[in-house]
Design an enzyme around this catalytic site. Structure first.
Site, PDB file in Angstrom:
ATOM      1  N   ARG A 120       0.868  -1.183   0.000  1.00 13.22           N
ATOM      2  CA  ARG A 120       0.000   0.000   0.000  1.00 13.22           C
ATOM      3  C   ARG A 120       0.902   1.229   0.000  1.00 13.22           C
ATOM      4  NH1 ARG A 120      -1.173   2.728   4.507  1.00 13.22           N
ATOM      5  NH2 ARG A 120      -1.197   0.932   5.918  1.00 13.22           N
TER       6      ARG A 120
ATOM      7  N   TYR B 289       4.284   6.032  11.074  1.00  9.84           N
ATOM      8  CA  TYR B 289       4.656   4.667  11.471  1.00  9.84           C
ATOM      9  C   TYR B 289       5.547   3.914  10.484  1.00  9.84           C
ATOM     10  CZ  TYR B 289       0.499   3.680   8.564  1.00  9.84           C
ATOM     11  OH  TYR B 289      -0.428   3.627   7.547  1.00  9.84           O
TER      12      TYR B 289
ATOM     13  N   HIS C  45      -3.670   4.238   4.640  1.00  8.67           N
ATOM     14  CA  HIS C  45      -4.702   3.213   4.819  1.00  8.67           C
ATOM     15  C   HIS C  45      -6.054   3.768   4.390  1.00  8.67           C
ATOM     16  CE1 HIS C  45      -7.018  -0.046   6.551  1.00  8.67           C
ATOM     17  NE2 HIS C  45      -7.702   0.829   7.252  1.00  8.67           N
TER      18      HIS C  45
END
Length: 409
Positions: free
Chosen positions: A290, A303, A294
């Site tokens: 990805r 992160y 998200h």
């Protein structure tokens, strides 16, 4: 199954590689293998099993797969922009996963039934779902947006992994129907259930695979391992390749380069053929990434390192197909210019249609809660009517009856 590339030659995350290798060493298993036919360098390789299926991907078909991937990426960019402008309450990007979705979607047949999660916009495109209709749910003006009976593409499921249970139940149903009477078109059907690496940790997936194996259901479990379940990396979800989990249920598991549209198409075609022939379920792990967030409510910079994203951008699914098409003289500048123009036309249509979507009266939500009148709902509606009547001139508050995008985003 054949000679495949080790995952360590492709994975952009060294931590995942090392953890998987350590776990496999403890269990005495060989390193995880992965099916890859078209590499990041745009060169086509060979596989003793899947190259036979890949031969069906003619130059014309491959150009179509590229055009599909380009179109859905352009759509994704446009939908993200619409959300940022307040036209959608939320958006779930798919950039980076185009090959996994287009390749698998195009490998299915019209009689197959597909159960998506909430990111399978590319699969929806291959099933002729109107992409503008797809945005109704994300705008907050519909609980669905399209009729699944028209395309054999189910409504999006926002509850993680719930659709895997529905998929196996549906597969068991058609399995019994096909035993009673031959299909009208002469061909059996199969089911595909899409889910992500994060959803693979849900109990629903385990229960689904137990039932699918026990009853030899004609279902293909298609896991898009995009490496991140929001902020949780795959190495926290599992100590072994997700495709290995199929062994515990007694059916085949295949890891495929999810950025290789030719390999994904070949593996999915094989898996669906396996299911239709009554040989039972298959688990496909599409090893992809990805690239973006998200959802539009997420900030991946919090992160994961940008270097990781850069490493995976070098494996871009569209770039490798373009390299191959140009190197083999199968497409020229005019072709790619037309693909871009078609994508812009699709984006304009989606933007125009989204702006024109009518907002339903909020009272319809009360009317559609139960099939028949319900005293509690009637009480809540009465409160709402009294509340709105309290405004000067009987006007509703600014957010009453408006899309969810108008409040909080």
């Amino acid at each position: 199954m054949g000679t495949h590339l080790p995952s360590t030659e492709f994975d952009g995350t060294a931590v995942d590689d090392q953890r998987e290798a350590d776990a496999e060493a403890v269990m005495g298993e060989p390193p995880a293998q992965m099916v890859q036919l078209l590499g990041p360098d745009g060169k086509l390789g060979f596989d003793p099993v899947f190259s036979e299926y890949a031969r069906k991907v003619t130059p014309e078909v491959l150009r179509g797969l590229y055009a599909d991937m380009a179109a859905i990426r352009r759509f994704d960019v446009e939908a993200t922009a619409l959300q940022r402008q307040g036209q959608l309450a939320l958006w779930v990007p798919l950039t980076g996963q185009e090959a996994a979705q287009i390749g698998s979607g195009r490998a299915s047949r019209p009689q197959d039934y597909i159960f998506p999660t909430y990111r399978e916009h590319g699969v929806a495109y291959t099933r002729n779902v109107d992409l503008a209709e797809l945005l109704r749910q994300f705008r907050g003006v519909s609980n669905g947006g399209w009729n699944p009976k028209d395309t054999n593409f189910h409504l999006y499921t926002l509850v993680l992994a719930a659709q895997t249970l529905h998929a196996v139940g549906y597969a068991m149903g058609i399995q019994r129907d096909q035993k009673l009477a031959a299909p009208a078109d002469g061909e059996d059907a199969a089911v595909i259930a899409y889910f992500g690496d994060g959803a693979s940790s849900e109990g629903d997936v385990h229960e689904s695979m137990v039932f699918a194996s026990s009853y030899n259901a004609p279902v293909v479990f298609f896991c898009q391992n995009n490496h991140w379940a929001i902020s949780v990396p795959t190495n926290v979800q599992t100590r072994v390749p997700l495709s290995n989990r199929a062994k515990g249920y007694g059916f085949p598991g295949i890891r495929v380069d999810g950025n290789d549209v030719i390999a994904v198409h070949a593996v999915t075609e094989w898996a669906l053929e396996h299911a239709r022939q009554g040989k039972g379920p298959v688990l496909i792990e599409a090893f992809t990434y990805r690239v973006g967030a998200h959802t539009t409510a997420d900030d991946p910079t919090k992160y994961r390192p940008s270097a990781e994203e850069d490493a995976w951008r070098a494996k871009d699914p569209l770039a490798r197909v373009e390299k191959y098409l140009r190197a083999e003289g199968l497409a020229d500048d005019d072709f790619f210019a037309k693909v871009k123009a078609d994508g812009d036309e699709l984006a304009a249509y989606v933007r125009r249609t989204t702006h024109d979507l009518e907002t339903p009266d909020i009272r319809s939500a009360f009317a559609n809660t139960y099939a028949e009148a319900h005293p509690l709902v009637a009480e809540e509606l009465a409160w709402f009517e009294e509340y709105t009547a309290g405004f000067a001139g009987g006007e509703q508050p600014a957010d009453a009856g408006q899309p969810a995008a108008k409040a909080g985003h």
